[in-house]
Design a protein around this motif. Structure first.
Motif, PDB file in Angstrom:
ATOM      1  N   ARG A 216      -9.321  13.688  -9.896  1.00 53.97           N
ATOM      2  CA  ARG A 216     -10.663  13.122  -9.722  1.00 53.97           C
ATOM      3  C   ARG A 216     -10.761  11.712 -10.342  1.00 53.97           C
ATOM      4  O   ARG A 216     -11.624  10.921 -10.021  1.00 53.97           O
ATOM      5  CB  ARG A 216     -11.662  14.045 -10.409  1.00 53.97           C
TER       6      ARG A 216
ATOM      7  N   ALA B  16      -8.411   9.411 -10.226  1.00 58.19           N
ATOM      8  CA  ALA B  16      -7.469   8.473  -9.593  1.00 58.19           C
ATOM      9  C   ALA B  16      -8.067   7.079  -9.361  1.00 58.19           C
ATOM     10  O   ALA B  16      -7.404   6.075  -9.588  1.00 58.19           O
ATOM     11  CB  ALA B  16      -6.964   9.057  -8.292  1.00 58.19           C
ATOM     12  N   ASN B  17      -9.325   7.021  -8.946  1.00 54.13           N
ATOM     13  CA  ASN B  17      -9.917   5.709  -8.647  1.00 54.13           C
ATOM     14  C   ASN B  17     -10.339   4.939  -9.900  1.00 54.13           C
ATOM     15  O   ASN B  17     -10.803   3.805  -9.802  1.00 54.13           O
ATOM     16  CB  ASN B  17     -11.080   5.829  -7.656  1.00 54.13           C
ATOM     17  N   THR B  18     -10.157   5.542 -11.067  1.00 49.36           N
ATOM     18  CA  THR B  18     -10.501   4.836 -12.304  1.00 49.36           C
ATOM     19  C   THR B  18      -9.238   4.433 -13.072  1.00 49.36           C
ATOM     20  O   THR B  18      -9.316   3.939 -14.189  1.00 49.36           O
ATOM     21  CB  THR B  18     -11.388   5.702 -13.228  1.00 49.36           C
TER      22      THR B  18
ATOM     23  N   THR C  27       0.798  -1.215   0.000  1.00 45.56           N
ATOM     24  CA  THR C  27       0.000   0.000   0.000  1.00 45.56           C
ATOM     25  C   THR C  27       0.836   1.275   0.000  1.00 45.56           C
ATOM     26  O   THR C  27       0.427   2.264  -0.547  1.00 45.56           O
ATOM     27  CB  THR C  27      -0.944   0.058   1.220  1.00 45.56           C
TER      28      THR C  27
ATOM     29  N   TYR D 266      -7.312   5.523 -17.982  1.00 47.84           N
ATOM     30  CA  TYR D 266      -8.419   5.543 -17.026  1.00 47.84           C
ATOM     31  C   TYR D 266      -9.644   4.888 -17.643  1.00 47.84           C
ATOM     32  O   TYR D 266      -9.930   5.087 -18.829  1.00 47.84           O
ATOM     33  CB  TYR D 266      -8.773   6.990 -16.631  1.00 47.84           C
TER      34      TYR D 266
END
Ligand code: HEM
Length: 145
Positions: free
Chosen positions: A135, A137-139, A44, A97
């Motif tokens: 925005r 980042a999680n994709t 992590t 992404y």
């Protein structure tokens, strides 16, 4: 009297044995816990970039059991397969992404965002002030090869 001594010795030996057993079990389980901690830290806390295959400059801190996950990378040809509303991958600044889930909530309409599917949308995306790469980042799905 002799019988009593034998009983006392037996109890003493059993007690010492139990204490030794306790320490042995305890040291094993704490070893396990510290191994787990190292593993979770490694997966992590390392930046995604440094964990990528071939460019790993932190090789000296990679544990031997290979617990660090590697960042996938795809060619432009692979990204271009994801060029529609059922699967929309886009490239912005060399990063890929999966923005499929944003298509129907795109404030400027579906057609505008669809123009970025399966292609390098760095310029298109950069032109709009409201866009923010953070925005997305999680994709993030990987780097461009
Ligand atoms: C690479 C894919 C994308 C392309 C090609 C694209 C294209 C555009 C374009 C051309 C505009 C301007 C429309 C105009 O001014 O009339 C726009 C606005 C906007 N886009 Fe995107 N977009 C993309 C992805 C996204 C994503 C993933 C988000 C959200 C996370 C997003 C959020 C917005 C917002 C908030 C605006 C401003 C809308 C407004 O000012 O009313 N876009 N987009």
């Amino acid at each position: 009297m002799r019988k009593r001594e034998i009983i006392m010795w037996t109890i003493n030996i059993a007690l010492v044995g139990a204490i030794i057993l306790f320490f042995v079990i305890n040291s094993n389980s704490s070893q396990y816990t510290s191994k787990m901690t190292i593993k979770s830290q490694a997966t992590t806390s390392l930046p995604v970039k440094s964990a990528s295959v071939g460019t790993n400059t932190n090789a000296n801190i990679v544990p031997k059991n290979n617990t660090i996950s590697t960042t996938p990378s795809y060619t432009l040809a692979e990204v271009s397969q994801h060029n529609n509303e059922t699967s929309c991958w886009t490239i912005i600044d060399g990063k890929i992404y999966d923005i499929t889930s944003y298509i129907y909530s795109h404030p400027a309409g579906v057609n505008k965002i669809l123009q970025g599917c399966g292609v390098d949308a760095t310029k298109m995306y950069g032109r709009v002030g409201a866009h923010d790469v953070a925005r997305l980042a999680n994709t993030f799905v990987g780097n461009l090869k």
